[in-house]
Design a protein around this motif. Sequence first.
Motif, PDB file in Angstrom:
ATOM      1  N   SER A   1      -1.374   3.912 -13.923  1.00  0.00           N
ATOM      2  CA  SER A   1      -2.456   4.532 -12.791  1.00  0.00           C
ATOM      3  C   SER A   1      -4.021   3.777 -13.439  1.00  0.00           C
ATOM      4  O   SER A   1      -4.199   4.604 -14.733  1.00  0.00           O
ATOM      5  CB  SER A   1      -2.075   6.206 -12.779  1.00  0.00           C
ATOM      6  OG  SER A   1      -3.163   6.584 -11.814  1.00  0.00           O
TER       7      SER A   1
ATOM      8  N   THR B   1       5.094   1.481   0.650  1.00  0.00           N
ATOM      9  CA  THR B   1       5.764   2.013   0.023  1.00  0.00           C
ATOM     10  C   THR B   1       6.235   3.630  -0.062  1.00  0.00           C
ATOM     11  O   THR B   1       7.840   2.931  -0.025  1.00  0.00           O
ATOM     12  CB  THR B   1       4.935   2.150  -1.580  1.00  0.00           C
ATOM     13  OG1 THR B   1       4.384   0.979  -1.671  1.00  0.00           O
ATOM     14  CG2 THR B   1       6.164   2.250  -2.654  1.00  0.00           C
ATOM     15  N   THR B   2       6.196   4.111   0.673  1.00  0.00           N
ATOM     16  CA  THR B   2       6.654   5.896   0.529  1.00  0.00           C
ATOM     17  C   THR B   2       7.208   5.704   1.948  1.00  0.00           C
ATOM     18  O   THR B   2       8.704   5.488   2.176  1.00  0.00           O
ATOM     19  CB  THR B   2       5.911   6.773   1.051  1.00  0.00           C
ATOM     20  OG1 THR B   2       4.773   5.933   2.125  1.00  0.00           O
ATOM     21  CG2 THR B   2       4.767   6.991  -0.219  1.00  0.00           C
TER      22      THR B   2
ATOM     23  N   ASN C   1       0.611  -1.141   0.133  1.00  0.00           N
ATOM     24  CA  ASN C   1       0.006  -0.092  -0.071  1.00  0.00           C
ATOM     25  C   ASN C   1       0.639   1.227  -0.021  1.00  0.00           C
ATOM     26  O   ASN C   1       1.980   1.245   0.105  1.00  0.00           O
ATOM     27  CB  ASN C   1      -1.184  -0.132   1.059  1.00  0.00           C
ATOM     28  CG  ASN C   1      -0.286   0.308   2.378  1.00  0.00           C
ATOM     29  OD1 ASN C   1       0.540   0.442   2.637  1.00  0.00           O
ATOM     30  ND2 ASN C   1      -0.833  -0.674   3.710  1.00  0.00           N
ATOM     31  N   GLU C   2       0.161   2.729   0.259  1.00  0.00           N
ATOM     32  CA  GLU C   2       0.662   3.679   0.058  1.00  0.00           C
ATOM     33  C   GLU C   2       1.299   3.706   1.077  1.00  0.00           C
ATOM     34  O   GLU C   2       2.995   4.068   0.887  1.00  0.00           O
ATOM     35  CB  GLU C   2       0.362   4.990  -0.442  1.00  0.00           C
ATOM     36  CG  GLU C   2       0.631   6.408  -0.926  1.00  0.00           C
ATOM     37  CD  GLU C   2      -0.775   7.124  -1.483  1.00  0.00           C
ATOM     38  OE1 GLU C   2       0.499   8.266  -1.596  1.00  0.00           O
ATOM     39  OE2 GLU C   2      -1.302   7.080  -1.442  1.00  0.00           O
TER      40      GLU C   2
ATOM     41  N   ASP D   1       6.492  10.943  -2.566  1.00  0.00           N
ATOM     42  CA  ASP D   1       5.702  11.019  -3.647  1.00  0.00           C
ATOM     43  C   ASP D   1       5.648   9.392  -4.219  1.00  0.00           C
ATOM     44  O   ASP D   1       6.648   8.984  -3.808  1.00  0.00           O
ATOM     45  CB  ASP D   1       6.660  11.503  -4.806  1.00  0.00           C
ATOM     46  CG  ASP D   1       5.446  11.396  -5.754  1.00  0.00           C
ATOM     47  OD1 ASP D   1       5.179  11.927  -6.092  1.00  0.00           O
ATOM     48  OD2 ASP D   1       5.948  10.165  -7.281  1.00  0.00           O
ATOM     49  N   PRO D   2       4.638   8.871  -4.193  1.00  0.00           N
ATOM     50  CA  PRO D   2       4.354   7.365  -4.458  1.00  0.00           C
ATOM     51  C   PRO D   2       4.913   6.813  -5.184  1.00  0.00           C
ATOM     52  O   PRO D   2       4.919   5.374  -5.981  1.00  0.00           O
ATOM     53  CB  PRO D   2       2.780   7.223  -4.307  1.00  0.00           C
ATOM     54  CG  PRO D   2       2.166   8.144  -4.245  1.00  0.00           C
ATOM     55  CD  PRO D   2       2.620   9.741  -3.910  1.00  0.00           C
TER      56      PRO D   2
ATOM     57  N   VAL E   1       1.555  -0.068  -5.753  1.00  0.00           N
ATOM     58  CA  VAL E   1       1.150   0.572  -4.161  1.00  0.00           C
ATOM     59  C   VAL E   1      -0.450   0.567  -5.050  1.00  0.00           C
ATOM     60  O   VAL E   1      -0.858   1.196  -5.529  1.00  0.00           O
ATOM     61  CB  VAL E   1       1.434   2.239  -5.584  1.00  0.00           C
ATOM     62  CG1 VAL E   1       1.371   2.973  -3.869  1.00  0.00           C
ATOM     63  CG2 VAL E   1       3.302   1.526  -5.144  1.00  0.00           C
ATOM     64  N   LYS E   2      -0.799   0.461  -4.029  1.00  0.00           N
ATOM     65  CA  LYS E   2      -2.424   0.142  -3.687  1.00  0.00           C
ATOM     66  C   LYS E   2      -2.831   1.404  -3.219  1.00  0.00           C
ATOM     67  O   LYS E   2      -1.963   1.270  -1.947  1.00  0.00           O
ATOM     68  CB  LYS E   2      -3.343  -1.403  -2.868  1.00  0.00           C
ATOM     69  CG  LYS E   2      -2.822  -2.161  -3.531  1.00  0.00           C
ATOM     70  CD  LYS E   2      -3.128  -3.609  -3.004  1.00  0.00           C
ATOM     71  CE  LYS E   2      -1.832  -3.791  -1.989  1.00  0.00           C
ATOM     72  NZ  LYS E   2      -1.707  -4.968  -1.248  1.00  0.00           N
ATOM     73  N   ARG E   3      -3.551   2.219  -3.383  1.00  0.00           N
ATOM     74  CA  ARG E   3      -3.875   3.831  -2.858  1.00  0.00           C
ATOM     75  C   ARG E   3      -5.276   3.823  -2.527  1.00  0.00           C
ATOM     76  O   ARG E   3      -5.606   5.188  -2.419  1.00  0.00           O
ATOM     77  CB  ARG E   3      -3.539   4.627  -4.131  1.00  0.00           C
ATOM     78  CG  ARG E   3      -2.130   4.869  -4.506  1.00  0.00           C
ATOM     79  CD  ARG E   3      -2.101   5.614  -5.015  1.00  0.00           C
ATOM     80  NE  ARG E   3      -1.536   7.035  -4.734  1.00  0.00           N
ATOM     81  CZ  ARG E   3      -1.962   8.357  -5.241  1.00  0.00           C
ATOM     82  NH1 ARG E   3      -2.144   8.346  -6.615  1.00  0.00           N
ATOM     83  NH2 ARG E   3      -1.653   9.048  -3.640  1.00  0.00           N
TER      84      ARG E   3
END
Length: 309
Positions: free
Chosen positions: A244, A198-199, A194-195, A206-207, A226-228
């Motif tokens: 995206s 990842t970050t 997930n975001e 920034d993802p 990346v799941k947002r």
Amino acid sequence: MKPLAVIGNVNIDLILGPAEPWPKAGTEIIVDHDELRVGGQAGNTALAWEGLGIHYEIAANVGSDQFGRWLSEAFGTRSSKWPVRPEGTTLSVGITHPDGERTFFTTRGHLPRLTLADVHAVLDGTKLSGGYALLCGAFLTDDLTRDYEALFDWADRHRITVALDTGWPLDGWTEKNCNSTRHWLSRCGIALMNEVETTTLAGVDDPVQAASALRSHMPDGAIVVVKRGPEGAIAIGADGSLVSVAAPRVTVVDTIGAGDVFNAGFLAALARGEPLAACISAGTAVASRAISTLPRSYGPAKASEEAVR
């Protein structure tokens, strides 16, 4: 279609809610909804594949109590080789909130005792050759996690692409947990994070930049997803291209396991050989369907449901 498998945590989820505000100590409240169901990252993914009619294998374990027997029965013949541990089955009580978010209370239970030998007892590397294995629940399956290197070696020998979704560490994203995850990703062909994960792992806000940073530590041709949540998902493909996809607007009922359901939809599409954008769209669509239906559903919405939205 390429073969699919999931390895990791299957446990009991008891879902209650919605609760708002959080009750004071010593009080009792009445909630509108309760559901006892298969849970855990591996369990949620497998349920989605089951609902989508996808053939798959699952390597997991259970405890020696009535919950363990119930979990085994839920998976039928797929659980016939699951080891039964002399511990109680891991139980998660999920309290949902009006905004769709949730709070978990989870016991350690049987999950830490899943081993590499247990995985080998269930999965046939030759049959899975050329396919995908989703590895999840890394911070809950202590015995197996210690043998991840050997698991990655096994996957490499059989040309199985490992997709990693670690889940949230019990003690948070400490430096040790971040370093371990980065190392695991260096052996994986797909990252499904997930975001926030990842970050945090990349140390970049920034993802898109964070996804690119993670991919630089992975093998050539790796895919980073990346799941947002309500913002949909992004991915960097094997060729370095960015994809995206927005999420459809739905009325949220229950977000528990949304990321796991996304994984199921994404990997099923990937196993069918669909383009990356279609895979992301499939994952987003299945997850959106799951979080907006009660009882939970994974297929296309019925006409009557579409009319309500």
